[in-house]
Scaffold this motif. Structure first.
Motif, PDB file in Angstrom:
ATOM      1  N   TYR A 169       0.839  -1.207   0.000  1.00  0.00           N
ATOM      2  CA  TYR A 169       0.000   0.000   0.000  1.00  0.00           C
ATOM      3  C   TYR A 169       0.871   1.254   0.000  1.00  0.00           C
ATOM      4  O   TYR A 169       1.536   1.555   0.987  1.00  0.00           O
ATOM      5  CB  TYR A 169      -0.947   0.034   1.215  1.00  0.00           C
ATOM      6  CG  TYR A 169      -1.795   1.283   1.174  1.00  0.00           C
ATOM      7  CD1 TYR A 169      -2.921   1.350   0.364  1.00  0.00           C
ATOM      8  CD2 TYR A 169      -1.422   2.425   1.868  1.00  0.00           C
ATOM      9  CE1 TYR A 169      -3.663   2.518   0.268  1.00  0.00           C
ATOM     10  CE2 TYR A 169      -2.159   3.595   1.778  1.00  0.00           C
ATOM     11  CZ  TYR A 169      -3.280   3.632   0.984  1.00  0.00           C
ATOM     12  OH  TYR A 169      -4.008   4.782   0.885  1.00  0.00           O
ATOM     13  N   HIS A 218     -11.600   8.119   2.586  1.00  0.00           N
ATOM     14  CA  HIS A 218     -11.767   6.691   2.890  1.00  0.00           C
ATOM     15  C   HIS A 218     -13.192   6.328   3.318  1.00  0.00           C
ATOM     16  O   HIS A 218     -13.401   5.597   4.292  1.00  0.00           O
ATOM     17  CB  HIS A 218     -10.751   6.232   3.944  1.00  0.00           C
ATOM     18  CG  HIS A 218      -9.338   6.373   3.476  1.00  0.00           C
ATOM     19  ND1 HIS A 218      -8.817   5.634   2.441  1.00  0.00           N
ATOM     20  CD2 HIS A 218      -8.338   7.208   3.858  1.00  0.00           C
ATOM     21  CE1 HIS A 218      -7.569   5.986   2.221  1.00  0.00           C
ATOM     22  NE2 HIS A 218      -7.246   6.951   3.054  1.00  0.00           N
ATOM     23  N   GLY A 257      -8.991   0.014  -9.169  1.00  0.00           N
ATOM     24  CA  GLY A 257      -8.442   0.150  -7.819  1.00  0.00           C
ATOM     25  C   GLY A 257      -8.113  -1.217  -7.234  1.00  0.00           C
ATOM     26  O   GLY A 257      -9.020  -1.983  -6.899  1.00  0.00           O
ATOM     27  N   ALA A 258      -6.805  -1.524  -7.132  1.00  0.00           N
ATOM     28  CA  ALA A 258      -6.385  -2.782  -6.479  1.00  0.00           C
ATOM     29  C   ALA A 258      -6.349  -2.525  -4.979  1.00  0.00           C
ATOM     30  O   ALA A 258      -5.310  -2.625  -4.325  1.00  0.00           O
ATOM     31  CB  ALA A 258      -5.020  -3.208  -6.997  1.00  0.00           C
ATOM     32  N   THR A 259      -7.499  -2.162  -4.456  1.00  0.00           N
ATOM     33  CA  THR A 259      -7.598  -1.748  -3.057  1.00  0.00           C
ATOM     34  C   THR A 259      -7.744  -2.965  -2.145  1.00  0.00           C
ATOM     35  O   THR A 259      -8.219  -4.022  -2.567  1.00  0.00           O
ATOM     36  CB  THR A 259      -8.844  -0.866  -2.846  1.00  0.00           C
ATOM     37  OG1 THR A 259      -9.975  -1.603  -3.344  1.00  0.00           O
ATOM     38  CG2 THR A 259      -8.752   0.430  -3.606  1.00  0.00           C
ATOM     39  N   VAL A 282      -7.437  -2.266 -12.751  1.00  0.00           N
ATOM     40  CA  VAL A 282      -6.620  -1.109 -13.120  1.00  0.00           C
ATOM     41  C   VAL A 282      -6.150  -0.402 -11.852  1.00  0.00           C
ATOM     42  O   VAL A 282      -6.956  -0.143 -10.954  1.00  0.00           O
ATOM     43  CB  VAL A 282      -7.483  -0.123 -13.951  1.00  0.00           C
ATOM     44  CG1 VAL A 282      -6.693   1.105 -14.312  1.00  0.00           C
ATOM     45  CG2 VAL A 282      -8.018  -0.823 -15.186  1.00  0.00           C
ATOM     46  N   SER A 290      -3.000   2.609 -10.368  1.00  0.00           N
ATOM     47  CA  SER A 290      -1.870   3.490 -10.690  1.00  0.00           C
ATOM     48  C   SER A 290      -0.600   3.126  -9.911  1.00  0.00           C
ATOM     49  O   SER A 290       0.470   3.644 -10.210  1.00  0.00           O
ATOM     50  CB  SER A 290      -2.263   4.940 -10.360  1.00  0.00           C
ATOM     51  OG  SER A 290      -2.587   5.026  -8.982  1.00  0.00           O
ATOM     52  N   THR A 291      -0.700   2.263  -8.888  1.00  0.00           N
ATOM     53  CA  THR A 291       0.469   1.948  -8.056  1.00  0.00           C
ATOM     54  C   THR A 291       1.402   0.993  -8.793  1.00  0.00           C
ATOM     55  O   THR A 291       1.041  -0.160  -9.059  1.00  0.00           O
ATOM     56  CB  THR A 291       0.027   1.279  -6.725  1.00  0.00           C
ATOM     57  OG1 THR A 291      -1.058   2.015  -6.185  1.00  0.00           O
ATOM     58  CG2 THR A 291       1.171   1.208  -5.742  1.00  0.00           C
ATOM     59  N   ALA A 335     -12.271   1.148  -5.918  1.00  0.00           N
ATOM     60  CA  ALA A 335     -11.791   2.327  -5.174  1.00  0.00           C
ATOM     61  C   ALA A 335     -12.926   3.356  -5.196  1.00  0.00           C
ATOM     62  O   ALA A 335     -12.738   4.501  -5.626  1.00  0.00           O
ATOM     63  CB  ALA A 335     -10.529   2.883  -5.803  1.00  0.00           C
ATOM     64  N   ASN A 361     -14.199   5.092  -3.036  1.00  0.00           N
ATOM     65  CA  ASN A 361     -13.935   6.294  -2.226  1.00  0.00           C
ATOM     66  C   ASN A 361     -13.283   7.408  -3.047  1.00  0.00           C
ATOM     67  O   ASN A 361     -13.216   8.546  -2.600  1.00  0.00           O
ATOM     68  CB  ASN A 361     -13.082   5.953  -0.993  1.00  0.00           C
ATOM     69  CG  ASN A 361     -11.902   5.046  -1.293  1.00  0.00           C
ATOM     70  OD1 ASN A 361     -11.995   4.130  -2.102  1.00  0.00           O
ATOM     71  ND2 ASN A 361     -10.779   5.294  -0.661  1.00  0.00           N
ATOM     72  N   GLU A 380     -13.021  11.504  -8.561  1.00  0.00           N
ATOM     73  CA  GLU A 380     -11.672  11.733  -9.098  1.00  0.00           C
ATOM     74  C   GLU A 380     -11.360  10.736 -10.229  1.00  0.00           C
ATOM     75  O   GLU A 380     -10.832  11.121 -11.287  1.00  0.00           O
ATOM     76  CB  GLU A 380     -10.661  11.570  -7.951  1.00  0.00           C
ATOM     77  CG  GLU A 380      -9.260  11.942  -8.333  1.00  0.00           C
ATOM     78  CD  GLU A 380      -8.340  12.048  -7.106  1.00  0.00           C
ATOM     79  OE1 GLU A 380      -8.827  12.144  -5.963  1.00  0.00           O
ATOM     80  OE2 GLU A 380      -7.114  12.032  -7.306  1.00  0.00           O
ATOM     81  N   LYS A 419     -10.922  11.472 -14.213  1.00  0.00           N
ATOM     82  CA  LYS A 419      -9.645  11.099 -14.834  1.00  0.00           C
ATOM     83  C   LYS A 419      -9.881  10.276 -16.105  1.00  0.00           C
ATOM     84  O   LYS A 419      -9.277  10.527 -17.155  1.00  0.00           O
ATOM     85  CB  LYS A 419      -8.858  10.273 -13.817  1.00  0.00           C
ATOM     86  CG  LYS A 419      -7.425   9.993 -14.171  1.00  0.00           C
ATOM     87  CD  LYS A 419      -6.884   8.999 -13.150  1.00  0.00           C
ATOM     88  CE  LYS A 419      -5.581   9.462 -12.565  1.00  0.00           C
ATOM     89  NZ  LYS A 419      -5.037   8.511 -11.592  1.00  0.00           N
TER      90      LYS A 419
HETATM   91  P1  TYD Z   1      -7.374   3.162  -1.034  1.00  0.00           P
HETATM   92  O1  TYD Z   1      -8.699   3.677  -1.348  1.00  0.00           O
HETATM   93  O2  TYD Z   1      -6.552   3.909  -0.077  1.00  0.00           O
HETATM   94  O3  TYD Z   1      -7.618   1.678  -0.654  1.00  0.00           O
HETATM   95  P2  TYD Z   1      -7.467   0.625   0.489  1.00  0.00           P
HETATM   96  O4  TYD Z   1      -7.176   1.369   1.750  1.00  0.00           O
HETATM   97  O5  TYD Z   1      -8.783  -0.076   0.470  1.00  0.00           O
HETATM   98  O6  TYD Z   1      -6.348  -0.248   0.001  1.00  0.00           O
HETATM   99  O7  TYD Z   1      -6.491   2.936  -2.347  1.00  0.00           O
HETATM  100  C1  TYD Z   1      -6.799   3.460  -3.552  1.00  0.00           C
HETATM  101  C2  TYD Z   1      -6.197   2.604  -4.641  1.00  0.00           C
HETATM  102  O8  TYD Z   1      -6.701   3.072  -5.869  1.00  0.00           O
HETATM  103  C3  TYD Z   1      -4.686   2.648  -4.707  1.00  0.00           C
HETATM  104  O9  TYD Z   1      -4.158   1.360  -4.931  1.00  0.00           O
HETATM  105  C4  TYD Z   1      -4.397   3.544  -5.902  1.00  0.00           C
HETATM  106  C5  TYD Z   1      -5.646   3.394  -6.745  1.00  0.00           C
HETATM  107  N1  TYD Z   1      -5.983   4.608  -7.488  1.00  0.00           N
HETATM  108  C6  TYD Z   1      -5.837   4.598  -8.884  1.00  0.00           C
HETATM  109  O10 TYD Z   1      -5.439   3.571  -9.468  1.00  0.00           O
HETATM  110  N2  TYD Z   1      -6.145   5.741  -9.582  1.00  0.00           N
HETATM  111  C7  TYD Z   1      -6.586   6.871  -8.954  1.00  0.00           C
HETATM  112  O11 TYD Z   1      -6.856   7.886  -9.631  1.00  0.00           O
HETATM  113  C8  TYD Z   1      -6.726   6.867  -7.521  1.00  0.00           C
HETATM  114  C9  TYD Z   1      -7.227   8.085  -6.801  1.00  0.00           C
HETATM  115  C10 TYD Z   1      -6.412   5.701  -6.830  1.00  0.00           C
END
Ligand code: TYD
Length: 401
Positions: A66, A242, A311-313, A334, A336-337, A370, A372, A376, A380
């Protein structure tokens, strides 16, 4: 079980079954993935909501995936939070600021020019390297009393100690609080930011439940925890990050600042809304989201539509694994990390790809894991020229935008 804050009996609120840790992305789909129970419990006595089982911190955090996203919403939040801390006298140009779980150091960097000194601590070796490359001094370790004593000896007590989205990530937050008690200056402030349990329950955010989130703090439980360490809650502030977060501000019990009205006002709201009925609704709505999302994804897939997650959250992994979705209907995620790209989500085995690759062949639908960052991310995607993909938003109820 018994409560890890007050030792009284707890009762089960929600059982999500067994899953792998949410941030344990794998390099190959052949890699062995262990499942662990994910059961949420409530303690009537101190108001704490917590996981029944805790995994080992070394396993969870030493090599961590993370990285705080470079998000406009987060930058605005840092601005809002630091302006609030300054306006209430909790932070000033004379403050020595120490952040626990400082991750890539973005918050410390944001306030650096306006305070006396900054220092972070984070246990993840790979993440500390990122922070250091951004010139944010970071100790790579778990924070506890022995470390607090070493910092105190080297640099003196700290006037502001911040723990954003990390105090709940410990099986025993008393270990962190022992360190805070040691390191905080007599008139200093301790600021804890966390996803707020009331929002989690009221907005059906069952996906906030994963192995790293060992506690879901309420005002009542935070007061009980702080009191064990000679600290008192003096202020609370709500924020939208969040999925709805709370900022708790505390100082030493013997210190002078009066308790702000916000504490009692928000605690009253908590008493009114965090009821037996609310927990029951939460469990019912969680099952309904599972049914609705599974049906929607399967129907779309049968009718030939392509679906990726966005979002690989960590929360996305709870969602996918609880609902029972995997790469058969959703081949790609998808994100961005950089360090997540090329890996596979735990259990669902969905491959993580970059935002740029997704632009080349946009799917018909993105499942917003993602959610939350909904506004945004949609902005994008549209700004990058993708007007084709629709978005499935799973929380607080399944809908398409
Ligand atoms: P987050 O919401 O903090 O998730 P958790 O706490 O559940 O792991 O993480 C957001 C994820 O979404 C993070 O891996 C980056 C990704 N992300 C994108 O790929 N593009 C974006 O524009 C944003 C804002 C986040």
């Amino acid at each position: 079980m018994s409560c890890r804050i007050c030792s009284m009996d707890t009762r089960v609120v929600l059982d999500l079954g067994s899953m792998p840790p949410a941030n344990s992305l794998v390099s190959s789909t052949m890699q062995r993935q262990n499942n662990f129970p994910l059961v949420l419990e409530y303690c009537e006595s101190c108001g704490s909501i917590q996981l029944q089982d805790c995994l080992d911190s070394e396993d969870l955090y030493r090599n961590y995936l993370y990285v705080t996203p470079n998000s406009a919403m987060l930058r605005k939040h840092y601005e809002y939070l630091s302006a609030y801390l300054v306006s209430r006298g909790y932070m000033s140009s004379r403050s020595r600021v120490f952040e626990i779980g400082s991750n890539a150091g973005y918050f410390l960097k944001h306030i650096q020019a306006n305070v006396k000194s900054i220092l972070g601590v984070d246990p993840a070796v790979n993440i500390c390297e990122i922070a250091r490359s951004e010139a944010v001094e970071t100790i790579c370790d778990f924070f506890d009393r022995p470390l607090a004593m070493r910092i105190k000896a080297d640099r003196g007590q700290q006037d502001l100690i911040v723990a954003r989205h990390c105090l709940a990530h410990n099986c025993d937050p008393n270990v962190v609080l022992d360190g805070v008690q040691e390191l905080l200056s007599d008139s200093g402030f301790f600021v804890v930011e966390n996803a707020y349990a009331l929002n989690t329950i009221e907005n059906n955010e069952f996906d906030q439940i994963y192995h790293e989130h060992m506690f879901y703090f309420t005002i009542r439980s935070m007061k009980a925890l702080l009191a064990k360490h000679g600290l008192k809650l003096v202020d609370v502030l709500m924020s939208l990050v969040h999925g709805g977060s709370i900022v708790f501000v505390a100082n030493r019990e013997m210190s002078s600042p009066a308790v702000c009205d916000s504490v009692e006002q928000y605690q009253l709201r908590e008493q009114m809304f965090l009821t037996e009925d609310a927990f029951h609704r939460f469990a019912t709505n969680t099952s309904e989201i599972r049914r609705a999302l599974k049906t929607l994804v399967e129907d779309l897939s049968h009718s030939g539509k392509s679906i990726y997650t966005y979002g690989a959250t960590a929360k996305g992994n709870t969602l996918l694994n609880y609902v029972g979705l995997d790469r058969r209907t959703i081949p790609y995620c998808v994100d961005s990390t950089k360090i997540k790209q090329g890996k596979f989500l735990p259990k669902s085995n969905i491959e993580v790809i970059s935002e740029e690759s997704a632009l080349g062949s946009p799917p018909d639908y993105f499942l917003l894991t993602a959610w939350n960052y909904k506004d945004e991310i949609i902005t994008k995607v549209r700004t990058a020229g993708n007007y084709h993909s629709k978005f499935i938003v799973p929380i607080p109820f399944v809908h398409v935008v």
